[in-house]
Design an enzyme around this catalytic site. Structure first.
Site, short mmCIF file in Angstrom:
data_model
loop_
_atom_site.label_atom_id
_atom_site.label_comp_id
_atom_site.label_asym_id
_atom_site.label_seq_id
_atom_site.Cartn_x
_atom_site.Cartn_y
_atom_site.Cartn_z
N GLU A 55 26.21 -12.82 -16.51
CA GLU A 55 27.29 -13.38 -15.70
C GLU A 55 27.02 -14.85 -15.39
OE1 GLU A 55 25.57 -10.63 -15.23
OE2 GLU A 55 26.76 -9.07 -14.26
N CYS A 69 24.49 -7.75 -10.63
CA CYS A 69 23.43 -7.69 -9.61
C CYS A 69 23.89 -8.46 -8.36
CB CYS A 69 22.14 -8.26 -10.16
SG CYS A 69 22.12 -10.07 -10.27
N1 THU Z 1 21.35 -8.08 -16.18
C1 THU Z 1 22.45 -8.86 -16.41
O1 THU Z 1 22.43 -9.76 -17.26
N2 THU Z 1 23.55 -8.62 -15.67
C2 THU Z 1 23.72 -7.59 -14.81
O2 THU Z 1 24.79 -7.43 -14.26
C3 THU Z 1 22.60 -6.67 -14.57
C4 THU Z 1 21.29 -7.04 -15.19
C5 THU Z 1 20.16 -8.31 -17.00
C6 THU Z 1 19.01 -8.98 -16.33
C7 THU Z 1 17.85 -8.53 -17.20
O3 THU Z 1 17.75 -9.41 -18.32
C8 THU Z 1 18.27 -7.17 -17.70
O4 THU Z 1 19.67 -7.08 -17.49
C9 THU Z 1 17.58 -6.01 -17.00
O5 THU Z 1 17.70 -6.13 -15.62
#
Ligand code: THU
Length: 142
Positions: A63, A94
């Site tokens: 995001e 997150c």
């Molecule tokens: N992650 C995202 O890119 N976006 C989200 O909405 C949730 C988590 C990524 C961060 C990390 O690289 C991986 O997912 C595991 O947490």
């Protein structure tokens, strides 16, 4: 406040953009690939993928990448968001990304959650981040 209803064609375009982005994710540590797409005020769609780092906390979420692309293109408003991730649970943004989206979105901005098969859920930003703090709180014109 109810969510804005997105035309099917826009939902599909967001989903396809996020699917492509997910395939480009750099996630050698978690192996959890995420793609994101944001629709801006001009009708353009901007993509992002997660980019991890050997120094783990320095990794970037999908995001955040999509928002950076949007701002670089000169846009300042998020009209809709779609996030693609895999797994049994919904891959919702997150906490940090909810706040990052809040900077450019409205309480009723739709945030769609998908996997590679389908769009699985839709929330408003206010559902994911209620009673949030944003740019207007910093205006001192009271
Ligand atoms: N992650 C995202 O890119 N976006 C989200 O909405 C949730 C988590 C990524 C961060 C990390 O690289 C991986 O997912 C595991 O947490």
């Amino acid at each position: 406040m109810s969510a804005i209803v997105l035309p099917e064609s826009i939902r599909t375009a967001l989903w396809k953009t996020a699917l492509d982005a997910q395939l480009r994710a750099y996630a050698p540590y978690s192996h959890f690939l995420v793609g994101a797409a944001v629709l801006d005020e001009h009708g353009c769609i901007h993509a992002g993928c997660n980019v991890e780092n050997a120094a783990y906390p320095e990794g970037l979420c999908a995001e955040a990448g999509a928002l950076s692309t949007m701002v670089l293109a000169g846009s300042r408003a998020v009209k809709a968001v779609l996030v693609v991730g895999e797994g049994p649970g919904l891959v919702t943004p997150c906490g940090g990304c909810r706040q990052k989206l809040r900077e450019f979105a409205l309480p009723n901005t739709p945030i769609l959650i998908a996997d590679r098969q389908m769009v699985r859920a839709s929330f408003t930003l206010a559902q994911l981040l209620p009673e949030s703090f944003g740019p207007e709180h910093l205006k001192n014109d009271k």
